[in-house]
Scaffold this motif. Structure first.
Motif, PDB file in Angstrom:
ATOM      1  N   ILE A  88       0.851  -1.179   0.000  1.00  0.00           N
ATOM      2  CA  ILE A  88       0.000   0.000   0.000  1.00  0.00           C
ATOM      3  C   ILE A  88       0.894   1.238   0.000  1.00  0.00           C
ATOM      4  CG2 ILE A  88      -1.769   1.281   1.281  1.00  0.00           C
ATOM      5  CD1 ILE A  88      -2.521  -1.428   2.598  1.00  0.00           C
ATOM      6  N   VAL A  89       0.544   2.215  -0.803  1.00  0.00           N
ATOM      7  CA  VAL A  89       1.236   3.500  -0.780  1.00  0.00           C
ATOM      8  C   VAL A  89       0.171   4.572  -0.578  1.00  0.00           C
ATOM      9  CG1 VAL A  89       2.739   5.117  -1.988  1.00  0.00           C
ATOM     10  CG2 VAL A  89       3.022   2.647  -2.332  1.00  0.00           C
ATOM     11  N   ALA A  90       0.257   5.278   0.560  1.00  0.00           N
ATOM     12  CA  ALA A  90      -0.761   6.272   0.917  1.00  0.00           C
ATOM     13  C   ALA A  90      -0.182   7.672   0.783  1.00  0.00           C
ATOM     14  CB  ALA A  90      -1.250   6.034   2.347  1.00  0.00           C
ATOM     15  N   VAL A  91      -0.919   8.543   0.106  1.00  0.00           N
ATOM     16  CA  VAL A  91      -0.426   9.895  -0.161  1.00  0.00           C
ATOM     17  C   VAL A  91      -1.471  10.934   0.240  1.00  0.00           C
ATOM     18  CG1 VAL A  91       1.041   9.137  -2.077  1.00  0.00           C
ATOM     19  CG2 VAL A  91      -1.307   9.879  -2.541  1.00  0.00           C
ATOM     20  N   ASP A  92      -1.020  12.154   0.422  1.00  0.00           N
ATOM     21  CA  ASP A  92      -1.907  13.308   0.550  1.00  0.00           C
ATOM     22  C   ASP A  92      -2.300  13.779  -0.850  1.00  0.00           C
ATOM     23  OD1 ASP A  92      -1.782  13.440   3.363  1.00  0.00           O
ATOM     24  OD2 ASP A  92       0.045  14.655   3.303  1.00  0.00           O
ATOM     25  N   PHE A  93      -3.488  14.357  -0.957  1.00  0.00           N
ATOM     26  CA  PHE A  93      -3.959  14.926  -2.224  1.00  0.00           C
ATOM     27  C   PHE A  93      -3.657  13.976  -3.381  1.00  0.00           C
ATOM     28  CE2 PHE A  93      -3.436  18.545   0.625  1.00  0.00           C
ATOM     29  CZ  PHE A  93      -4.684  19.152   0.490  1.00  0.00           C
ATOM     30  N   VAL A  94      -4.357  12.865  -3.374  1.00  0.00           N
ATOM     31  CA  VAL A  94      -4.038  11.753  -4.269  1.00  0.00           C
ATOM     32  C   VAL A  94      -4.091  12.145  -5.746  1.00  0.00           C
ATOM     33  CG1 VAL A  94      -6.424  10.874  -4.355  1.00  0.00           C
ATOM     34  CG2 VAL A  94      -4.506   9.293  -4.708  1.00  0.00           C
ATOM     35  N   ARG A  95      -4.921  13.114  -6.112  1.00  0.00           N
ATOM     36  CA  ARG A  95      -5.007  13.492  -7.527  1.00  0.00           C
ATOM     37  C   ARG A  95      -3.759  14.230  -8.006  1.00  0.00           C
ATOM     38  NH1 ARG A  95     -10.125  16.548  -9.292  1.00  0.00           N
ATOM     39  NH2 ARG A  95      -9.497  17.944  -7.606  1.00  0.00           N
ATOM     40  N   SER A  96      -2.902  14.651  -7.068  1.00  0.00           N
ATOM     41  CA  SER A  96      -1.658  15.309  -7.461  1.00  0.00           C
ATOM     42  C   SER A  96      -0.520  14.315  -7.619  1.00  0.00           C
ATOM     43  CB  SER A  96      -1.270  16.382  -6.436  1.00  0.00           C
ATOM     44  OG  SER A  96      -0.869  15.803  -5.206  1.00  0.00           O
ATOM     45  N   SER A  97      -0.838  13.031  -7.576  1.00  0.00           N
ATOM     46  CA  SER A  97       0.154  11.979  -7.800  1.00  0.00           C
ATOM     47  C   SER A  97      -0.325  11.092  -8.942  1.00  0.00           C
ATOM     48  CB  SER A  97       0.333  11.122  -6.538  1.00  0.00           C
ATOM     49  OG  SER A  97      -0.726  10.186  -6.429  1.00  0.00           O
ATOM     50  N   GLY A  98       0.583  10.257  -9.432  1.00  0.00           N
ATOM     51  CA  GLY A  98       0.208   9.235 -10.401  1.00  0.00           C
ATOM     52  C   GLY A  98       0.184   7.862  -9.768  1.00  0.00           C
ATOM     53  N   ILE A  99      -0.018   7.794  -8.441  1.00  0.00           N
ATOM     54  CA  ILE A  99       0.125   6.516  -7.735  1.00  0.00           C
ATOM     55  C   ILE A  99      -0.966   5.525  -8.116  1.00  0.00           C
ATOM     56  CG2 ILE A  99      -1.182   7.005  -5.613  1.00  0.00           C
ATOM     57  CD1 ILE A  99       2.345   5.394  -5.890  1.00  0.00           C
ATOM     58  N   ILE A 100      -2.162   6.000  -8.447  1.00  0.00           N
ATOM     59  CA  ILE A 100      -3.229   5.073  -8.863  1.00  0.00           C
ATOM     60  C   ILE A 100      -2.854   4.430 -10.192  1.00  0.00           C
ATOM     61  CG2 ILE A 100      -5.633   4.919  -9.604  1.00  0.00           C
ATOM     62  CD1 ILE A 100      -6.249   7.176  -7.573  1.00  0.00           C
ATOM     63  N   GLU A 101      -2.473   5.254 -11.150  1.00  0.00           N
ATOM     64  CA  GLU A 101      -2.052   4.749 -12.455  1.00  0.00           C
ATOM     65  C   GLU A 101      -0.854   3.811 -12.320  1.00  0.00           C
ATOM     66  OE1 GLU A 101      -0.571   7.671 -15.493  1.00  0.00           O
ATOM     67  OE2 GLU A 101      -2.642   7.457 -16.185  1.00  0.00           O
TER      68      GLU A 101
END
Length: 426
Positions: free
Chosen positions: A400-413
Motif C-alpha cells: 500500500i502507498v498512501a499519499v496526501d492529495f491523491v489526484r496530485s500523484s500518479g500513484i493510482i495509475e
C-alpha cells in the motif's frame, strides 16, 4: 532539486505488450520505442486566491527526440485538433505546470463507469499522435484484473491509498486556507470520489463527541472533519455499485476515547450496525485470504482496527494495516526511509499488509513558522517524486502507498500498471 534530478535520471519505464496467447500484458524489449514511454495528467494541490486545480503534465520517454511535443486537449486527441496547451520536453522525464485550471467536477457527476474527465494529453512526433492518456476514473480496476490478482492476498497487491482519507475539503473556487486548514486538510475530494478515482485503502481517524448529534466524527488529530456517518455512507455507495475490495482502516482515536474500552465497544457496535452485510468476518482466513476468496464470500469490506485489546473480541474488525511512517521533513530523508522499508520487505514477507506513508511530517516549529508551506505545498513537493520512485525503484515490492492529495500523484495509475506487469506471465 539535486535528488529529484538523480531520481529522474534513473527513472525508466519498461515495455508493455499484449500477449495474445494468455490475454495478458507482459514485458518486451522489442517494438516501437513509444511502448517504453508514458505521459499523464495530475491536479496540483496548490490553491491560491487566483488558482485552484492547476493541470500538470508529467512524462517519461527515454528515447524522446528534438522536435517532439506534448499537447493538452479538452477532448479526445485527433490529428488536426487544436490543443489548449503544448510543451517541448527537454529531458527524458519531467513535470510541467500548465497555468490552466481544471473544471470543477462534483462527486455527483462521477459515474461508476471508467471515464475520461474532459482533459486528454498526447505525445506528438512529426505532427502525428503517438501516445495518449487522459484524466480518468478507475472504479473497477481490481475487478477488471481479477484473473491476474485473484490468487493474491492483500499483502501482495499494489494498492493506492490516501492518508487521513476523511480529512477533506472541497473547493469550487480558488481561495486561501486559514492557518488550521493548511495543516489538517489532506485531500481535495471526498471519500466516494477517492474510491471512484481508484483508491482502495482508506486511512481513517476517529473522534468521539457524545454531546453532538453525530457522536462519531472523522478527525485529523484534534481537528474534527466530517461526521463518520457521511464517510460510512460514501463507502457503502461505492460498494453497492462495484465489485471492488476496500480496506477501511481505523488507525487512531485522537479525541474522546482515552483508555476507556467501553467507547471502543460502542464504536465497533456502530460499525457493525452500519456495515452489516458489507464487512468480511476476520475468521474468513484473515489477512491470508486471497482476493478470489474475498470475492467468493460476497463481503468486500475489510475493517482494520488499531486497538489490539478489542480486536480479539470481534469478528468484524481485523488487526490494522502496519503503517510505515518515516516522520521526516525533507524529500531526501523520505527517499531514504522509503528505500529502507522497501528493501527490507524483500527479506521479510508479511501476512498483514503494510502501508508506506509517503508524506512529509512537519514538527511544531515548522507549523508555527510555516517552513514547509503546509500540506498542499508538501504534497506538491513529494507526490511526483513518489510516483517516479514507485515506477522505477520499488515497483516490485510496493504494497500500500498512501499519499496526501491523491489526484496530485500518479500513484493510482502506477499501482494499476505494476499490478499487471509484476503478476502477468506470457
Amino acid at each position: 532539486m539535486k535528488l529529484l534530478t538523480v531520481v529522474l535520471a534513473l527513472f525508466s519505464w519498461s515495455t508493455i505488450v499484449y500477449c495474445v496467447s494468455t490475454g495478458r500484458f507482459c514485458d518486451s524489449e522489442s517494438g516501437d520505442d513509444f511502448q517504453r514511454a508514458h505521459i499523464g495528467l495530475i491536479i496540483s494541490p496548490i490553491m491560491s486566491i487566483k488558482m485552484i486545480r492547476e493541470i500538470e503534465i508529467y512524462w517519461n520517454h527515454a528515447k524522446y527526440r528534438p522536435g517532439d511535443t506534448i499537447a493538452l486537449y479538452t477532448s479526445e486527441p485527433a490529428n488536426g485538433l487544436e490543443p489548449i496547451y503544448t510543451l517541448v520536453p527537454n529531458a527524458p522525464s519531467g513535470i510541467k505546470r500548465t497555468g490552466l485550471q481544471a473544471t470543477f467536477v462534483p462527486t455527483s457527476n462521477l459515474t461508476f463507469v471508467r471515464q475520461c474527465l474532459q482533459y486528454h494529453v498526447a505525445w506528438l512526433r512529426n505532427g502525428t499522435i503517438r501516445l495518449t492518456n487522459c484524466l480518468q476514473t478507475q472504479p473497477h480496476w481490481m475487478t477488471e484484473r481479477k484473473e491476474i490478482l485473484g490468487s493474491l492476498p492483500m499483502s501482495r497487491v499494489f494498492l493506492p491509498g490516501t492518508h487521513d482519507s476523511a480529512s477533506y475539503a472541497i473547493h469550487r473556487r480558488a481561495n486561501l486556507e486559514n492557518f488550521v486548514e493548511r495543516f489538517v486538510i489532506t485531500q481535495d475530494v471526498d471519500v466516494l470520489a477517492q474510491l471512484i478515482y481508484g483508491v482502495r485503502y482508506l486511512d481513517i481517524r476517529v473522534g468521539h463527541y457524545p454531546n453532538t448529534d453525530s457522536v462519531w466524527w472523522a478527525n485529523h488529530g484534534v481537528y474534527r472533519s466530517v461526521p463518520m456517518q457521511n464517510v460510512v455512507n460514501q463507502v457503502k455507495t461505492f460498494l453497492d455499485n462495484t465489485n471492488e475490495v476496500v480496506i477501511f482502516d481505523i488507525q487512531e482515536f485522537p479525541v474522546g476515547f482515552g483508555k476507556n474500552l467501553g467507547v471502543h465497544h460502542d464504536f465497533i457496535g456502530f460499525l457493525e450496525e452500519q456495515f452489516a452485510g458489507y464487512y468480511l468476518p476476520k475468521s474468513y482466513h484473515g489477512w491470508t485470504s486471497t482476493l478470489n476468496a474475498i470475492w467468493s464470500s460476497g463481503k468486500r469490506l475489510i475493517i482494520g482496527y488499531d486497538e489490539k485489546r478489542v480486536v480479539s473480541r470481534y469478528e468484524s474488525v481485523w488487526p490494522c494495516v502496519t503503517h510505515q511512517w518515516g516522520n521526516v521533513r525533507t524529500i531526501e530523508d523520505l527517499f531514504n526511509y522509503l528505500n529502507r522499508i522497501e528493501t527490507e520487505s524483500l527479506g521479510y514477507p508479511r501476512s498483514i499488509p503494510r502501508s508506506a506513508m509517503a508524506e512529509l511530517t512537519p514538527n511544531t516549529w515548522d507549523v508555527i513558522l510555516n517552513r514547509l508551506g503546509g500540506i498542499r505545498q508538501m504534497a506538491e513537493t513529494v507526490n511526483f517524486n513518489v510516483t517516479n520512485w514507485y515506477n522505477s525503484k520499488w515497483q516490485h515490492t510496493a504494497n500500500i502507498v498512501a499519499v496526501d492529495f491523491v489526484r496530485s500523484s500518479g500513484i493510482i495509475e502506477t499501482a494499476i500498471e505494476w499490478n499487471e506487469r509484476r503478476n502477468s506471465r506470457c
